[in-house]
Design an enzyme around this catalytic site. Sequence first.
Site, PDB file in Angstrom:
ATOM      1  N   HIS A  80      54.700 -30.273 -44.275  1.00 59.65           N
ATOM      2  CA  HIS A  80      53.677 -30.291 -43.438  1.00 59.65           C
ATOM      3  C   HIS A  80      54.128 -29.203 -42.148  1.00 59.65           C
ATOM      4  CE1 HIS A  80      51.015 -32.106 -40.897  1.00 59.65           C
ATOM      5  NE2 HIS A  80      51.289 -33.065 -40.286  1.00 59.65           N
ATOM      6  N   ASP A  84      56.302 -32.018 -35.104  1.00 57.76           N
ATOM      7  CA  ASP A  84      57.425 -33.172 -35.228  1.00 57.76           C
ATOM      8  C   ASP A  84      58.176 -32.845 -36.664  1.00 57.76           C
ATOM      9  OD1 ASP A  84      55.051 -33.911 -36.379  1.00 57.76           O
ATOM     10  OD2 ASP A  84      55.621 -35.887 -36.420  1.00 57.76           O
ATOM     11  N   HIS A 146      47.909 -35.166 -43.740  1.00 61.52           N
ATOM     12  CA  HIS A 146      46.731 -35.440 -43.212  1.00 61.52           C
ATOM     13  C   HIS A 146      46.246 -34.158 -42.435  1.00 61.52           C
ATOM     14  CE1 HIS A 146      48.742 -35.870 -38.935  1.00 61.52           C
ATOM     15  NE2 HIS A 146      49.601 -35.702 -39.930  1.00 61.52           N
ATOM     16  N   TYR A 193      49.958 -47.210 -38.205  1.00 59.23           N
ATOM     17  CA  TYR A 193      49.897 -45.977 -38.353  1.00 59.23           C
ATOM     18  C   TYR A 193      48.810 -45.463 -39.410  1.00 59.23           C
ATOM     19  CZ  TYR A 193      52.802 -41.721 -40.087  1.00 59.23           C
ATOM     20  OH  TYR A 193      52.973 -40.358 -40.474  1.00 59.23           O
TER      21      TYR A 193
END
Lengths: 397, 52
Positions: A80, A84, A146, A193
């Site tokens: 991803h 972060d 996502h 979440y």
Amino acid sequence: MKTQQIKEDIYWAGVIDWSVRNFHGHTYTTGRGTTYNAYLMLDKKVALVDTVYGPFASEFIENIRAVIDPARIDYIIANHVETDHSGALPEVLKLCPKAKVVGTQKCKEGLYKHYYCDMDFQVVKTGDTISLGKKTLTFIEAPMIHWPDSMFTYCPEEKLLMPNDAFGQHYAAAERFDDEVPESILMDEAVKYYANILWPLGSIILKKIEEVQKLKLPIDMIAPSHGIIWRGDPGKIVNAYVSWAKQETKPRVVIVYETMWGATERMARLMVKGLIDTGVDAGLFDINRADRTDIIKEMLGAKAFMFGSSTHDNGMLPNIAGFLESLKGLKPKNRIACAFGSFGWGGGAVANIEKVIAESGIEISQPALACKYMPDKEEISRCYEFGKAFGAKVLSG
Amino acid sequence: MQKYRCQVCNYVYDPALGDPDGDIKPGTPFEKLPDDWVCPLCGAGKEEFVKA
């Protein structure tokens, strides 16, 4: 602190962010902090699955060094792009002269647009594999779970799924596994979440879970990129995701309101009494005192919503307006709602609320109730009955 | 020709432009896109699209 082994020759090498309280800007309140999880896989070839948030790069490199010299890393899997998980990548790469970065085409493009540095990048697609020796890495593209670049990494020999942000929770803890932490806290954070990050993506999530289930991959551990690793019962979180993605709800009403001088709050408190007396579960939240992201968590499993606001400048108050604007983006399905609020002269708030409810695709199941200034005896009774009538609708549908 | 919008990311498929990166020629109506065509921005499937 010892770097923790999660499977034979697979280490958790992430960092715990104990202090973070506002995540990606101010869009998510992380009351319990979070972790950035990365996994080191030792074999003939060495793979690092994901990295961590940039400010933690030094600590992360120390954690890697505690297991192996970073120069020995052959592959860095970038599941991803989001910073972060990739922020430490440029620093780590400086220490890994032979490492290839592995990810989707969109990941390659996205990493470049974040860090503008050249990487030896290997693009992979669903079904592609990399052999590390005894262990294999299999890749499953997971667009919009996502971000467009998102990908899951699976190791068949270890029955280990590393789905990056899917199945994560923002939960800083010394423990690493689901069977070591209180289940109620773990699930509370998992719900929050999903509600705040994944709610609008339910249809895509459902299809991806079905696709993975059809592959009949044995999975006995799900190691996400945030929070706690699922090993006691990985099926529990998968089943929960299926239920949330199907927008399954309970007969529960979440009331969110904003009040100026207490009249709208008075109405809300009368309505919640009516709701409770019908036997429906209910929760009442003042948008200015409750945390917005906690309210969204509460709404995920609720069948129905009531939104209230006093009228100000012929419309609703600004903080409930902002909240309802964010609700549009969550695209809740199979829900019902209604509006209420007090006004002084021309009114306007309840009409504005109903407009946003309709734009959100939520059914307005009863006409709004508005009261002038403070509710009188008859209006007090109407507020209570308004709650009862709505509660009855929730229970019947 | 009818444009279609991706409900996931708001990308709009314009048949006049097609999707050159996905080898879809200009002038291809949405209905004629292959079943496995996906949104070029976010990867969502055809079923996520609605009339724009």
